[in-house]
Design an enzyme around this catalytic site. Structure first.
Site, PDB file in Angstrom:
ATOM      1  CE  LYS B  93      -4.152  -1.845   0.165  1.00 26.74           C
ATOM      2  NZ  LYS B  93      -5.091  -1.683  -0.965  1.00 26.74           N
ATOM      3  CD  GLU B 115     -10.112   4.016   0.587  1.00 26.53           C
ATOM      4  OE1 GLU B 115      -9.974   5.240   0.386  1.00 26.53           O
ATOM      5  OE2 GLU B 115      -9.379   3.150   0.036  1.00 26.53           O
ATOM      6  CB  SER B 382      -0.100  -8.041  -1.252  1.00 23.73           C
ATOM      7  OG  SER B 382      -1.021  -8.820  -0.520  1.00 23.73           O
TER       8      SER B 382
END
Lengths: 262, 410
Positions: B93, B115, B382
């Site tokens: 991210k 969010e 990830s």
């Protein structure tokens, strides 16, 4: 000329404003939709805006989120709404427009939606998440059906966007008074920038304009009167229904409120 | 296949998917963002600054690790892990959050909103906001805050305000609604850092471009080590940003199999899943047309996944398109297989993967027979699993027999 446009022409030619009231079907009580609409029509409301509930109403503040959620609990859907419209139309000549997010319309099928809207007596549709860039796939179908696709203009829209919106909007232009979601504003003050925005829209628009979002009292309307052809009251009207214990009391309370503003 | 430079098109569409279905108030900000992106993000100076932070602050490039034990046990292809879990803040991210905050700085914005579902994107955003001196508010579903307590505390420690969202299903979808409402209300001074390849154009493009570094590195690493490209790349898909990041540079390399794995929750035959491509149909949510889990009347239906990061009823429009043109295969993995995969990787490789990434691994384990022994399969790992310890512990406690049977058989 569609019904919405002639309502504006008629009222404005008499020096009066077009009064629009937003309601969410079956809120706060089942069975309230048709009698509430008829009461409003008899109390100086010229156009009724019926909200099509959606699970994710991202342009709406807490009041309409709540009423929309409630309507979904009552299984309100487009077919039922077309029925309400038919019933109201049988009793009244009031203008009837739907406010719907795009997804329920896509899911219903655009052609079926327009056919049933037209047949039941819907005059126009406001789609808050359909900006002018995205109307291409839907625009011709609306024009063909004679149902108005009413576009929104915002205080953040630069001039060239306003011109494009004015070119494509039918019935009237829905001017959003604040950079924000629907709901009663804490502060009743009308900003000079709002007046400048309305003036700018009026300058470019060949059709009438109405202002909505955050309107709740006569003092605000008076300040705006010279700058708009109509008013839209939503959350404040919804709120006026909420304290009542039953359907009749809710309609009475809404009547008292609407008389105080329109 | 000529894919690049045409996706998205000028209107922000990937085939029939994408677009900009947002309130008019937001439209000018999307156009401003698109212009800023084309003006700044392509410059050598922007790329130089971004690369420097990616190298020295985020810790890139991330390793491509040969999971020798796992490969041996499964007896299938050679399994490699692209270690996005080793990034600063523990997931991919940060690649996107960093790129977007540099853009926000260029646009002169003062305030950042985001969010978050699992909290990984929220932490990444709070981290870049702290580093670059922005006020930051993160919207998070109340249910997710409960599931991901440590991440809430991390965000607060980084100086962000975490706002509990109690509307709707109290998960990622509702946090996104609330972030969009905030953005509509503060559009002039606020930049909204969307965490996945979802939302209105230009977000799916921008987030993809900031995440493609995963695939770009993977390509270089593969060529350097194997003198060829991998045979298959597998990634989990919620909104789909890690997957698109890993897949994108390989889209025109048609011999590379690309497999996206959606969350099947308690099974795609139940209504407790989040498999938008597998079980959904096209619709519009959060400003974009994409595959969507919805009722016959177009109401968004509740989703379920043990992994908060995959618990979303939609999927990035480019994934819907890649599915439609059959360039990527979209498959699913159930909660239970994801938890089993998490345990297996922890025990055999000493790596605790995020529950999200565990779905990619779970698919491979379950379908190991589809891959040849001489093939190279890359799992995009990830994120790391630290944040999921409470969920996993609870799942194991609630389902003790499932895992005991496994031991007896094994």
């Amino acid at each position: 000329m569609g019904r919405t446009e002639s309502i504006f022409k008629n009222k404005n030619s008499k020096g009066q404003k077009v009064n629009i009231g937003y309601i969410t079907p079956e809120y706060p009580f089942a069975g309230i939709t048709v009698p509430l609409a008829c009461m409003l029509a008899e109390n100086n409301v010229d156009i009724i805006e019926l909200g099509v509930p959606f699970s994710d109403p991202l342009a709406d503040g807490p009041t309409i989120q709540k009423s929309s959620y409630n309507a979904l609990l009552h299984d309100v859907n487009l077919d039922k709404i077309f029925n309400y419209v038919k019933n109201i139309r049988e009793k009244s000549k009031v203008g009837l427009v739907l406010m719907s997010y795009i997804n329920p319309i896509l899911s219903y099928g655009v052609s079926d939606f327009l056919n049933n809207a037209k047949n039941s007596g819907v005059d126009g549709v406001i789609i808050p998440d359909l900006p002018v860039e995205e109307i291409e796939f839907i625009k011709d179908k609306f024009d063909l059906s004679g149902v108005d696709l009413i576009l929104l203009a915002a205080p953040t829209s630069p001039l060239e966007r306003l011109e494009n919106i004015a070119l494509h909007s039918r019935g009237f232009i829905y001017c959003v008074s604040v950079t924000g979601v629907t709901g009663v504003q804490q502060n009743n003050y009308i900003e000079d920038s709002t007046l400048r925005f309305l003036k700018q829209v009026r300058d470019v628009s060949p059709i009438s304009i109405a202002i909505g979002f955050g309107l709740s009292n006569a003092a605000q309307l008076e300040k705006l009167a010279d700058y708009t052809d109509g008013f839209i009251i939503g959350s404040a009207l919804i709120k006026s229904l909420e304290q009542a214990d039953d359907k009749e009391a809710a309609i009475k309370s809404a009547q008292k409120f609407i008389k105080s503003v329109y | 296949m000529n894919y690049f430079n045409q996706h998205p098109d000028k209107r922000g569409y990937f085939g029939q998917f994408g677009g900009r279905f947002v309130p008019e108030t937001i439209m000018p900000a999307l156009i401003e963002l698109e212009n800023a992106y084309y003006k700044f993000a392509q410059t050598t100076e922007f790329k130089r600054i971004l690369s420097a932070y990616l190298a020295n602050w985020v810790g890139r490039p991330t390793p491509l690790y040969f999971a020798e034990n796992l490969s041996g046990i499964l007896g299938g292809p050679k399994i490699y892990l692209k270690r996005e879990d080793l990034n600063h803040t523990g997931a991919h991210k940060i690649n996107n959050a960093l790129g977007q905050i540099l853009l926000a700085k260029q646009m002169g914005k003062k305030r950042i909103i985001a969010e978050t579902g699992a909290g990984q994107h929220g932490v990444a955003t709070a981290t870049v906001a702290a580093r670059f001196g922005f006020e930051c508010k993160v919207y998070m579903g109340a249910e997710d805050m409960e599931r991901q307590k440590p991440n809430v505390f991390r965000m607060e420690l980084l100086g962000a305000e975490v706002r509990a969202v109690t509307s709707g299903t109290q998960t990622l979808k509702d946090a996104t609604n609330e972030a969009i409402r905030d953005w509509v209300s503060n559009i002039r001074d606020t930049h909204y850092i969307i965490g996945s390849v979802v939302g209105p154009h230009p977000y799916p493009m921008i987030v993809r471009d900031f995440q493609r570094i995963i695939g770009d590195e993977l390509k270089q690493q593969s060529l350097a080590r194997f003198s060829k490209l991998p045979d298959a790349i597998i990634a989990c898909v919620g909104g789909g940003s890690n997957a698109i990041g890993a897949f994108y540079p390989f889209i025109e390399d048609e011999n590379v199999r690309l497999i996206g794995v959606e969350a099947a929750g308690e099974g795609v035959e139940t209504d407790q899943h989040a498999a938008s491509i597998t079980k959904g149909r096209p619709g519009v949510l959060h400003g974009s047309k994409m595959d969507l889990l919805q009722s016959a009347e177009g109401q968004i239906t509740p989703t379920h996944s043990i992994s908060a990061g995959l618990d979303y009823p939609g999927v990035g429009p480019e994934h819907s398109h890649l599915n439609e043109i059959k360039r990527v295969d979209y498959k699913t993995a159930d909660d239970i297989y994801a938890v089993k995969a998490l345990k297996l990787l922890s025990e055999k490789e000493g790596i605790i993967p995020a529950l999200e990434s565990s779905h990619a691994l779970a698919y491979l384990i379950d379908n190991i027979q589809d891959f040849n022994k001489d093939e190279i399969v890359v799992i995009n790992l990830s994120g790391r699993g630290d944040k999921d310890m409470a969920s996993v512990r609870k799942y194991l406690a609630d389902n003790p027999t499932l895992f005991e049977e496994e031991k007896g058989n094994g």
